[in-house]
Design a protein around this motif. Structure first.
Motif, PDB file in Angstrom:
ATOM      1  N   UNK A   1      -9.319  -1.205  48.203  1.00  0.00           N
ATOM      2  CA  UNK A   1     -10.099  -0.146  48.846  1.00  0.00           C
ATOM      3  C   UNK A   1     -11.475  -0.024  48.204  1.00  0.00           C
ATOM      4  N   UNK A   2     -11.526  -0.108  46.874  1.00  0.00           N
ATOM      5  CA  UNK A   2     -12.810  -0.036  46.176  1.00  0.00           C
ATOM      6  C   UNK A   2     -13.722  -1.167  46.609  1.00  0.00           C
ATOM      7  N   UNK A   3     -13.180  -2.381  46.739  1.00  0.00           N
ATOM      8  CA  UNK A   3     -13.976  -3.526  47.178  1.00  0.00           C
ATOM      9  C   UNK A   3     -14.512  -3.307  48.592  1.00  0.00           C
ATOM     10  N   UNK A   4     -13.690  -2.729  49.462  1.00  0.00           N
ATOM     11  CA  UNK A   4     -14.135  -2.450  50.829  1.00  0.00           C
ATOM     12  C   UNK A   4     -15.258  -1.420  50.835  1.00  0.00           C
ATOM     13  N   UNK A   5     -15.099  -0.358  50.049  1.00  0.00           N
ATOM     14  CA  UNK A   5     -16.123   0.689  50.005  1.00  0.00           C
ATOM     15  C   UNK A   5     -17.428   0.131  49.441  1.00  0.00           C
ATOM     16  N   UNK A   6     -17.341  -0.774  48.484  1.00  0.00           N
ATOM     17  CA  UNK A   6     -18.540  -1.420  47.960  1.00  0.00           C
ATOM     18  C   UNK A   6     -19.297  -2.124  49.090  1.00  0.00           C
TER      19      UNK A   6
ATOM     20  N   UNK B   1     -19.810  -3.186  38.182  1.00  0.00           N
ATOM     21  CA  UNK B   1     -19.152  -3.144  36.873  1.00  0.00           C
ATOM     22  C   UNK B   1     -17.642  -3.010  37.033  1.00  0.00           C
ATOM     23  N   UNK B   2     -17.228  -2.127  37.940  1.00  0.00           N
ATOM     24  CA  UNK B   2     -15.794  -1.891  38.180  1.00  0.00           C
ATOM     25  C   UNK B   2     -15.109  -3.167  38.647  1.00  0.00           C
ATOM     26  N   UNK B   3     -15.666  -3.811  39.652  1.00  0.00           N
ATOM     27  CA  UNK B   3     -15.021  -4.987  40.243  1.00  0.00           C
ATOM     28  C   UNK B   3     -15.021  -6.171  39.285  1.00  0.00           C
TER      29      UNK B   3
ATOM     30  N   UNK C   1     -14.875   4.461  26.667  1.00  0.00           N
ATOM     31  CA  UNK C   1     -15.597   5.441  27.469  1.00  0.00           C
ATOM     32  C   UNK C   1     -16.082   4.820  28.775  1.00  0.00           C
ATOM     33  N   UNK C   2     -16.614   3.595  28.685  1.00  0.00           N
ATOM     34  CA  UNK C   2     -17.086   2.914  29.886  1.00  0.00           C
ATOM     35  C   UNK C   2     -15.936   2.596  30.838  1.00  0.00           C
ATOM     36  N   UNK C   3     -14.794   2.212  30.293  1.00  0.00           N
ATOM     37  CA  UNK C   3     -13.634   1.933  31.141  1.00  0.00           C
ATOM     38  C   UNK C   3     -13.170   3.206  31.849  1.00  0.00           C
ATOM     39  N   UNK C   4     -13.212   4.332  31.148  1.00  0.00           N
ATOM     40  CA  UNK C   4     -12.847   5.612  31.768  1.00  0.00           C
ATOM     41  C   UNK C   4     -13.831   5.966  32.885  1.00  0.00           C
ATOM     42  N   UNK C   5     -15.119   5.704  32.668  1.00  0.00           N
ATOM     43  CA  UNK C   5     -16.113   5.985  33.707  1.00  0.00           C
ATOM     44  C   UNK C   5     -15.839   5.137  34.946  1.00  0.00           C
ATOM     45  N   UNK C   6     -15.347   3.915  34.743  1.00  0.00           N
ATOM     46  CA  UNK C   6     -14.997   3.077  35.892  1.00  0.00           C
ATOM     47  C   UNK C   6     -13.845   3.690  36.680  1.00  0.00           C
ATOM     48  N   UNK C   7     -12.861   4.240  35.976  1.00  0.00           N
ATOM     49  CA  UNK C   7     -11.775   4.958  36.652  1.00  0.00           C
ATOM     50  C   UNK C   7     -12.361   6.105  37.478  1.00  0.00           C
ATOM     51  N   UNK C   8     -13.291   6.828  36.886  1.00  0.00           N
ATOM     52  CA  UNK C   8     -13.948   7.940  37.569  1.00  0.00           C
ATOM     53  C   UNK C   8     -14.618   7.482  38.853  1.00  0.00           C
ATOM     54  N   UNK C   9     -15.362   6.380  38.780  1.00  0.00           N
ATOM     55  CA  UNK C   9     -16.106   5.915  39.946  1.00  0.00           C
ATOM     56  C   UNK C   9     -15.180   5.435  41.061  1.00  0.00           C
TER      57      UNK C   9
END
Length: 307
Positions: free
Chosen positions: A271-276, A257-259, A181-189
């Motif tokens: 892209x996620x790292x840049x947005x962070x 958490x995602x990174x 569930x937590x891994x799916x939430x990371x996909x969501x974020x």
């Protein structure tokens, strides 16, 4: 003004439920459980928030997680981060102290997959079930009882929890073992922040081009560019209003958490790292409590964020 919208709940035998954490999501979620006819005991670190919940929904207030969890069939958690979750479950006055064997802990916190597995292990030692079940849909989704809930755990625990989760969720899926569930939430974020940044750039571009952006949003909102963010945040982004919603500080927690997970599983997220890092700039300008849509303040005609 009521904190939840009216909803028809499926008939279900009354259960004894504890709800730990009454933030902008937990407060209405616990309210739906009470409105559905369950015996709900709430706990919140800031006690006045628990008393405000009781003033609206009745039921019971506890002064510790342990007291709230005593004899409960289900214990729901919606707290801040991994350490908060550890504290309310296995701390000195944590829920495990008085939780009964055979009960089920359901964690709605956005946390790491590792802490979900860790908590599942300590719960199993006391014959208590555990399921990670992070949520998406924002405060409005919680108030309407229309959240998406991403679950990780056993099939038996999922089937046991599902009728109760349906009081405040509409799309509820078991994604796999504990932590899924937590891994799916990371996909969501990852998806959410990418859309926000794209929308911010598009709105700023249109402003700089001299377009009437309300009319632009109206016409493109009916096509392939449409998104939840466009329909629910474009106007406030254009108005530079951000004193609501999901705070930048919490976005950065989630992206951390995602990174971290990406480093563990080998995923490349440039892209996620840049947005962070863009969110870090908003924080540096004093915008940590602003809504996640405040990314637009870094672009075009935007003004520096004000907390």
């Amino acid at each position: 003004m009521p904190s939840i919208q009216k909803k028809m709940y499926a008939p279900l035998s009354s259960a004894k439920v504890a709800f730990i954490g009454l933030g902008v999501m937990g407060f209405p979620m616990a309210g739906h459980l009470a409105q559905a006819g369950h015996h709900v005991t709430v706990y919140n670190r800031t006690h006045s928030k628990a008393l405000a919940w009781q003033a609206e929904f009745g039921n019971h207030v506890a002064t510790t997680p342990a007291e709230a969890a005593r004899d409960a069939d289900f214990v729901m958690f919606c707290v801040g981060n991994d350490d908060d979750l550890r504290e309310v479950i296995q701390g000195e006055n944590g829920a495990l102290l008085h939780a009964k064997a055979g009960s089920l802990f359901i964690d709605h916190t956005t946390a790491s997959a590792n802490v979900a597995r860790e908590m599942a292990t300590v719960c199993a030692e006391k014959s208590i079930g555990f399921m990670d079940a992070p949520i998406s849909g924002g405060q409005s989704g919680a108030e309407a009882g229309k959240l998406s809930i991403m679950c990780g755990g056993s099939d038996a625990n999922f089937k046991k929890a599902l009728p109760y989760l349906e009081h405040y969720g509409t799309i509820i899926e078991l994604l796999g073992d504990t932590g899924s569930g937590q891994l799916c939430k990371m996909v969501n974020q990852i998806c959410v922040v990418s859309v926000i940044q794209g929308l911010a750039e598009a709105l700023a571009f249109g402003e700089n081009a001299g377009l009437d952006m309300q009319r632009v949003v109206k016409v493109i909102g009916g096509g392939a560019a449409s998104s939840w963010q466009m329909h629910n945040r474009s106007q406030t982004m254009l108005d530079r209003e951000f004193d609501f919603g999901f705070a930048v500080d919490w976005v950065r927690k989630d992206l951390g958490l995602v990174l971290n997970e990406a480093r563990n599983n080998g995923a490349r997220l440039p892209i996620t790292a840049l947005i962070d890092q863009l969110y870090a700039q908003v924080q540096e300008q004093g915008g940590g409590r602003l809504d996640s849509s405040s990314l637009i303040t870094l672009l075009g005609k935007s003004q520096a964020p004000q907390s």
